[in-house]
Structure formats: structure tokens, C-alpha cells
Design a protein around this motif. Structure first.
Motif, PDB file in Angstrom:
ATOM      1  N   GLY A  13       0.796  -1.221   0.000  1.00 25.48           N
ATOM      2  CA  GLY A  13       0.000   0.000   0.000  1.00 25.48           C
ATOM      3  C   GLY A  13       0.825   1.265   0.000  1.00 25.48           C
ATOM      4  N   MET A  14       2.134   1.147   0.245  1.00 24.64           N
ATOM      5  CA  MET A  14       3.020   2.317   0.285  1.00 24.64           C
ATOM      6  C   MET A  14       3.812   2.492  -1.009  1.00 24.64           C
ATOM      7  N   GLU A  15       3.627   1.587  -1.968  1.00 26.41           N
ATOM      8  CA  GLU A  15       4.467   1.591  -3.170  1.00 26.41           C
ATOM      9  C   GLU A  15       4.301   2.836  -4.035  1.00 26.41           C
ATOM     10  N   LYS A  16       3.158   3.512  -3.920  1.00 30.02           N
ATOM     11  CA  LYS A  16       2.919   4.705  -4.732  1.00 30.02           C
ATOM     12  C   LYS A  16       3.116   6.001  -3.946  1.00 30.02           C
ATOM     13  N   TRP A  17       3.694   5.877  -2.776  1.00 28.80           N
ATOM     14  CA  TRP A  17       3.954   7.060  -1.962  1.00 28.80           C
ATOM     15  C   TRP A  17       5.045   7.916  -2.583  1.00 28.80           C
ATOM     16  N   LYS A  18       5.082   9.187  -2.175  1.00 30.63           N
ATOM     17  CA  LYS A  18       6.196  10.047  -2.553  1.00 30.63           C
ATOM     18  C   LYS A  18       7.416   9.669  -1.719  1.00 30.63           C
ATOM     19  N   ARG A  19       8.578   9.941  -2.276  1.00 32.85           N
ATOM     20  CA  ARG A  19       9.832   9.547  -1.620  1.00 32.85           C
ATOM     21  C   ARG A  19       9.961  10.135  -0.210  1.00 32.85           C
ATOM     22  N   LEU A  72      16.099  -1.101   7.897  1.00 31.24           N
ATOM     23  CA  LEU A  72      15.363   0.152   7.728  1.00 31.24           C
ATOM     24  C   LEU A  72      16.308   1.309   7.410  1.00 31.24           C
ATOM     25  N   GLU A  73      17.449   1.353   8.074  1.00 31.54           N
ATOM     26  CA  GLU A  73      18.434   2.395   7.768  1.00 31.54           C
ATOM     27  C   GLU A  73      18.926   2.279   6.330  1.00 31.54           C
ATOM     28  N   LYS A  74      19.085   1.033   5.868  1.00 35.14           N
ATOM     29  CA  LYS A  74      19.491   0.804   4.488  1.00 35.14           C
ATOM     30  C   LYS A  74      18.425   1.328   3.526  1.00 35.14           C
ATOM     31  N   CYS A  75      17.170   1.043   3.825  1.00 35.25           N
ATOM     32  CA  CYS A  75      16.074   1.479   2.948  1.00 35.25           C
ATOM     33  C   CYS A  75      15.917   2.997   2.956  1.00 35.25           C
ATOM     34  N   ILE A  76      16.190   3.628   4.089  1.00 30.18           N
ATOM     35  CA  ILE A  76      16.152   5.090   4.148  1.00 30.18           C
ATOM     36  C   ILE A  76      17.222   5.679   3.240  1.00 30.18           C
ATOM     37  N   ARG A  77      18.414   5.071   3.259  1.00 29.24           N
ATOM     38  CA  ARG A  77      19.486   5.536   2.348  1.00 29.24           C
ATOM     39  C   ARG A  77      19.081   5.321   0.900  1.00 29.24           C
ATOM     40  N   TYR A  78      18.456   4.180   0.614  1.00 29.28           N
ATOM     41  CA  TYR A  78      17.981   3.915  -0.750  1.00 29.28           C
ATOM     42  C   TYR A  78      16.989   5.006  -1.182  1.00 29.28           C
ATOM     43  N   ALA A  79      16.061   5.344  -0.284  1.00 28.84           N
ATOM     44  CA  ALA A  79      15.035   6.332  -0.616  1.00 28.84           C
ATOM     45  C   ALA A  79      15.637   7.721  -0.821  1.00 28.84           C
ATOM     46  N   GLN A  80      16.714   7.999  -0.098  1.00 30.04           N
ATOM     47  CA  GLN A  80      17.384   9.288  -0.253  1.00 30.04           C
ATOM     48  C   GLN A  80      18.196   9.335  -1.550  1.00 30.04           C
ATOM     49  N   GLY A  81      18.436   8.156  -2.134  1.00 36.12           N
ATOM     50  CA  GLY A  81      19.140   8.072  -3.413  1.00 36.12           C
ATOM     51  C   GLY A  81      18.167   7.972  -4.565  1.00 36.12           C
ATOM     52  N   ASN A  82      18.476   7.105  -5.513  1.00 33.84           N
ATOM     53  CA  ASN A  82      17.665   7.012  -6.726  1.00 33.84           C
ATOM     54  C   ASN A  82      16.857   5.722  -6.837  1.00 33.84           C
ATOM     55  N   VAL A  83      16.831   4.917  -5.789  1.00 32.47           N
ATOM     56  CA  VAL A  83      16.071   3.669  -5.838  1.00 32.47           C
ATOM     57  C   VAL A  83      14.579   3.996  -5.789  1.00 32.47           C
ATOM     58  N   SER A  84      13.778   3.328  -6.595  1.00 31.34           N
ATOM     59  CA  SER A  84      12.355   3.629  -6.649  1.00 31.34           C
ATOM     60  C   SER A  84      11.656   3.217  -5.361  1.00 31.34           C
ATOM     61  N   VAL A  85      10.578   3.929  -5.053  1.00 33.06           N
ATOM     62  CA  VAL A  85       9.801   3.633  -3.844  1.00 33.06           C
ATOM     63  C   VAL A  85       9.232   2.214  -3.901  1.00 33.06           C
TER      64      VAL A  85
END
Length: 314
Positions: free
Chosen positions: A233-239, A289-302
Motif C-alpha cells: 500500500g506504500m508503493e505509490k507514496w512520494k519519496r 530500515l536504515e538501508k532502505c532510508i538511504r535507498y530512498a534518499q538516493g535514486n532507488v524507486s519507492v
């Protein structure tokens, strides 16, 4: 009461008192510190001091002080747009034009910017910061002052807030939450890093979104299906929205890890997770979770990050 309403930060408050006594106030202030540090409190108190009609400013008793603290003074304007992360440049330009309309009833006209300004907005504001009318004043609030353009920051008097001592925090929280156990108060102090607002949020649980509450229940119950449903349900969220949510999850698990070590607890959600998950599991989940936060701050898609979380948080 005056500046005493802001706990700690004695050197900063003495600096402001001295400048107010001498009449050497600035027309641009930058109040900086992390979430819960007291930036909004300081901005409101400084606005009251600039408007105050007494010798000891802010006196908190005159009409001007009372109106500022109640957010009803017509010449103290907060500039925000809850629909956007940054204040739109169009709104900044409107402020720039409005500044040259004289105050309604006060000696000053003050604009508080509690929300971030983008580069375009900062450049638009810069024009009036360079040559404001004599009655104009601006109070900029920032979690990280490094985000401001050097041309804007150089025109500000910086008011950098510092964390509070543990004993000051404990006394303030005990007065605000008289029904809480001392171990709960101390845990909130430990988790807050010295920032009173963050400790209050821990004790109130006010920083928990609906998704975080659902995550807490699913993670405690090891409900992989519910975790999958939640992340899909979060896949279409904004970064930015995803980063904020994952920060809440990380904070929740950090509190649960501390709970396992100390035996104390501040919320039922924390207690349930600390009982159902081992210390190793919590540490691994925090790392993911820290890894995913770094991903989100980069260019990895939500969507890709949410897909990864479905596997990582089982």
C-alpha cells in the motif's frame, strides 16, 4: 516569565536579552535545531519580545505579548503551506509584496517561516532581506541551517539551540506527565537526545502514524502477510513520505531494543515488540530500515524499496 519559557539555552537567551536592552536587534533571525528542540517556542517568544510594550521584553503581560503568544497578533504572520514540503515561491513573492504594507497595530511586522524554503523561494526572499523596510523582521526556522543558501544565511543572526541536561528534562517531563513512572520518564529522556519535544512525543506516542501502528502490531505478531499488505500500500507514496514513515519505524524499533535492555517501557506497542522479538532481530531490522532510508534518499524507486521491505522485515 519571558524567555524562561524556553528551557536551557542560557547563553542564547542572555544574548537576546542584551540585544533587546541595547536596541540592536536584527531584521533576520535563523532559529536552528532538530525536531523538538524548541525552534517554534523561541520564534514565538522572540516575536513577542520584538512587539512587547514593556521595558523587560518579553513581559508576557502586555496586550502585544498576549496576542503574539496566542497567535492572534495581526502583524506576526506564519508563512506555511501544508500541501507542499517547501513554501511555494509564489507565496514567498506575496510575502515580499505584503512586507511593504505598514503594520496594522504593532511597531514591527514579523514573518515566521517554520517550513523549509526551496532554492527558488530563498532567492525570492533574498531580495527583501537585503533591503527590508525599517519595521520588517523575518524569523527562519531550520532543522539543518546548511540547507540555506550562503547568501541567505549570511544575512541571519543565528540562534542555534542546544540539548537539555537530563535533570532538566526529567523535571520538565515529570511536571507534564505526573502519572508516569520515573523509569518511563528516564527512558524518554534517554531516547530524546536532549530534545524536550522528542521526549514528549515518545511519552504521548504522538509521533506514531496509522501505518506505524499497523507495522508495530504486524511486526510484534510476526504477521508476514500483514507486513506485505502494508508495504504494498506504500508503493505509490512520494519519496519524502516514505522516508518519514521509515524513520518512525526505525525509532519504534530502537525504543523496543532499549526496552529489552532496561526493562522499562513507554508505550504498549514498544512493550509488545520487545517481548516478541529478540535483540538480534531488532538490530537486524533497524539496519534494514536504515538501508532502505538511504535507498530512498538516493535514486532507488519507492516500489523497489517496499518490495525489499517485504522480504527484509519478515
Amino acid at each position: 516569565m519571558g524567555f524562561e519559557q524556553l528551557l536551557g539555552n542560557e547563553r542564547l537567551k542572555d544574548k537576546l536579552r542584551q540585544s533587546l536592552r541595547s536596541g540592536r536587534t536584527s531584521h533576520v533571525y535563523l532559529s536552528s535545531g532538530p525536531e523538538g528542540s524548541g525552534k517554534h517556542t523561541l520564534a514565538r517568544l522572540l516575536s513577542a519580545a520584538l512587539m512587547c510594550q514593556s521595558e523587560q521584553r518579553p513581559c508576557m503581560g502586555c496586550a502585544a505579548c498576549r496576542k503574539v503568544m496566542a497567535a492572534t497578533h495581526p502583524d506576526v504572520i506564519e508563512v506555511t503551506d501544508p500541501e507542499h514540503k517547501n513554501v511555494p515561491v509564489k507565496q514567498v513573492r506575496q510575502v515580499r509584496e505584503d512586507m511593504f504594507i505598514k503594520p496594522n497595530e504593532g511597531a514591527r511586522k514579523i514573518y515566521i517561516f517554520p517550513q523549509e524554503l526551496g532554492v527558488e523561494g530563498q532567492n525570492a526572499l533574498l531580495k527583501v532581506l537585503e533591503e527590508p523596510p525599517s519595521y520588517g523582521a523575518f524569523l527562519l526556522l531550520a532543522d539543518n541551517p546548511e540547507k540555506l543558501l550562503p547568501t541567505v544565511r549570511s544575512r541571519c543572526v543565528e540562534l542555534s539551540l542546544t540539548g537539555l541536561r537530563d535533570d532538566v528534562m526529567e523535571q520538565a517531563l515529570s511536571g507534564r506527565f505526573p502519572g508516569r513512572q520515573r523509569e518511563e520518564i528516564l527512558m524518554a529522556v534517554h531516547q530524546s537526545g536532549g530534545w524536550l519535544g522528542q521526549a514528549v512525543a515518545v511519552l504521548e506516542g504522538s509521533d506514531r502514524s496509522v501505518q506505524t501502528q499497523a507495522f508495530a502490531q504486524a511486526f510484534a505478531q510476526r504477521d508476514a502477510l500483514e507486513l506485505t499488505r502494508l508495504t504494498v500500500g506504500m508503493e505509490k507514496w512520494k519519496r519524502d513520505q516514505l522516508i518519514e514513515e521509515l524513520e518512525q519505524w526505525r525509532k519504534l524499533l530502537g525504543q523496543s531494543l532499549i526496552c529489552r535492555s532496561t526493562g522499562g517501557t513507554v508505550t504498549e506497542e514498544v512493550r509488545r515488540i520487545s517481548v516478541s522479538r529478540s535483540g538480534v532481530e531488532l538490530m537486524e531490522a533497524i539496519k534494514e530500515l536504515e538501508k532502505c532510508i538511504r535507498y530512498a534518499q538516493g535514486n532507488v524507486s519507492v516500489a523497489a524499496i517496499c518490495g525489499y521491505l517485504q522480504w527484509a522485515l519478515r
